[in-house]
Scaffold this active site. Structure first.
Site, PDB file in Angstrom:
ATOM      1  N   ASP A  46      14.139  10.007  77.797  1.00  0.00           N
ATOM      2  CA  ASP A  46      12.765  10.292  77.404  1.00  0.00           C
ATOM      3  C   ASP A  46      11.802   9.846  78.504  1.00  0.00           C
ATOM      4  O   ASP A  46      12.115   8.936  79.281  1.00  0.00           O
ATOM      5  CB  ASP A  46      12.420   9.572  76.100  1.00  0.00           C
ATOM      6  CG  ASP A  46      13.114  10.181  74.892  1.00  0.00           C
ATOM      7  OD1 ASP A  46      13.361  11.399  74.918  1.00  0.00           O
ATOM      8  OD2 ASP A  46      13.399   9.440  73.933  1.00  0.00           O
ATOM      9  N   TYR A  74      22.608   0.612  77.717  1.00  0.00           N
ATOM     10  CA  TYR A  74      21.148   0.540  77.735  1.00  0.00           C
ATOM     11  C   TYR A  74      20.687  -0.900  77.541  1.00  0.00           C
ATOM     12  O   TYR A  74      21.379  -1.707  76.894  1.00  0.00           O
ATOM     13  CB  TYR A  74      20.539   1.369  76.600  1.00  0.00           C
ATOM     14  CG  TYR A  74      20.831   2.843  76.637  1.00  0.00           C
ATOM     15  CD1 TYR A  74      19.985   3.724  77.306  1.00  0.00           C
ATOM     16  CD2 TYR A  74      21.951   3.367  75.992  1.00  0.00           C
ATOM     17  CE1 TYR A  74      20.247   5.096  77.318  1.00  0.00           C
ATOM     18  CE2 TYR A  74      22.216   4.727  76.004  1.00  0.00           C
ATOM     19  CZ  TYR A  74      21.361   5.587  76.674  1.00  0.00           C
ATOM     20  OH  TYR A  74      21.626   6.933  76.687  1.00  0.00           O
ATOM     21  N   ARG A 182      16.874   4.755  69.560  1.00  0.00           N
ATOM     22  CA  ARG A 182      15.673   4.566  68.738  1.00  0.00           C
ATOM     23  C   ARG A 182      16.004   4.555  67.254  1.00  0.00           C
ATOM     24  O   ARG A 182      15.376   3.847  66.463  1.00  0.00           O
ATOM     25  CB  ARG A 182      14.606   5.610  69.060  1.00  0.00           C
ATOM     26  CG  ARG A 182      15.050   7.040  69.047  1.00  0.00           C
ATOM     27  CD  ARG A 182      14.036   7.894  69.817  1.00  0.00           C
ATOM     28  NE  ARG A 182      14.539   9.194  70.188  1.00  0.00           N
ATOM     29  CZ  ARG A 182      14.287  10.316  69.530  1.00  0.00           C
ATOM     30  NH1 ARG A 182      13.520  10.273  68.450  1.00  0.00           N
ATOM     31  NH2 ARG A 182      14.764  11.456  69.935  1.00  0.00           N
TER      32      ARG A 182
END
Length: 252
Positions: A46, A74, A182
């Site tokens: 993103d 991540y 997310r």
């Protein structure tokens, strides 16, 4: 007939994508910088996210399918107390914790994380590129339509608490393909009962490639010979070299 531009370069660029650019925008800048004719990337980040974007040039685009299947790592920052419709900081706040919410205790967070390690089920977010009847889910979401989404099996190989400061926390997430970090952040907030959203994300590894080997876009643009930053086909890890890539091959 449109003219074809750029050099016939074959190789892989490990790009450290900056915040604020879409993955495709970052790819196109890198493509122009190295003056390549054919390019693609192997997994979208993103615009608000940073980190490892694998850019493939020429015959190296053949590894794209394998890299899409690869595990990712991540570093994720969670902000507690608010949930958004997108699951991250770009969305609209849809719910808040009670006014007396004072933050998350590190021990409570560590205990909550145990439920998200290993093979778990995750419901994909509405604001995603997954398609229903040929149309991405985010297009339905923009119309205020929420569709039922079946859960998908994913694997969280490792989920480590790096820091907890009450209102925010940083996690290291080593996950399988198809994982929405997310959504993971949102689910962790719900389990804690205080709500949460993803407020920062940095990808630090894709398959065998670590962020430490990546080059930033500005650094790439400042190089005298940017194409030398590409990993040649013969130097790719075992199992990723396209057929016919010899140990003598040069990308230039």
């Amino acid at each position: 007939m449109a003219s074809r531009r750029g050099q016939m370069l074959d190789g892989v660029l490990l790009l450290d994508k900056p915040e604020g650019l879409s993955s495709n925008h970052a790819l196109q800048r890198a493509k122009r910088t190295v003056d390549a004719r054919k390019a693609g990337h192997t997994g979208t980040l993103d615009p608000f996210a940073t980190g490892l974007l694998i850019c493939c040039f020429g015959r190296a685009t053949k590894i794209s399918a394998a890299m899409l299947e690869a595990d990712k790592v991540y570093e994720a920052t969670l902000t507690f107390g608010e949930e958004t419709d997108s699951g991250d900081l770009t969305g609209h706040i849809t719910a808040r914790a009670p006014a007396d919410f004072g933050g998350v205790d590190a021990a409570a967070l560590e205990a909550a994380l145990t439920a998200f390690r290993g093979e778990i089920e995750q419901i994909p977010p509405m604001i995603s590129a997954l398609k229903r009847d040929g149309k991405p889910l985010y297009e339905y979401a923009r119309q205020g339509i929420e569709l039922e989404r079946p859960p998908r099996r994913i694997v969280i190989h490792a989920l480590d608490l790096l820091a907890c400061e009450g209102r925010t926390a940083r996690l290291r997430v080593h996950c399988s393909k198809g994982t929405y970090v997310r959504t993971l952040a949102q689910d962790i907030g719900r389990r804690l009962g205080c709500l949460a959203h993803l407020s920062a994300l940095r990808r630090t590894a894709v398959g065998p490639f670590p962020i430490e080997q990546a080059v930033g876009l500005e650094a790439l643009q400042a190089m005298k010979s940017p194409a030398t930053a590409l990993i040649p086909l013969h130097a790719l890890p075992d199992g990723l070299r396209p057929a016919g890539a010899s140990t003598e091959e040069n990308i230039l």
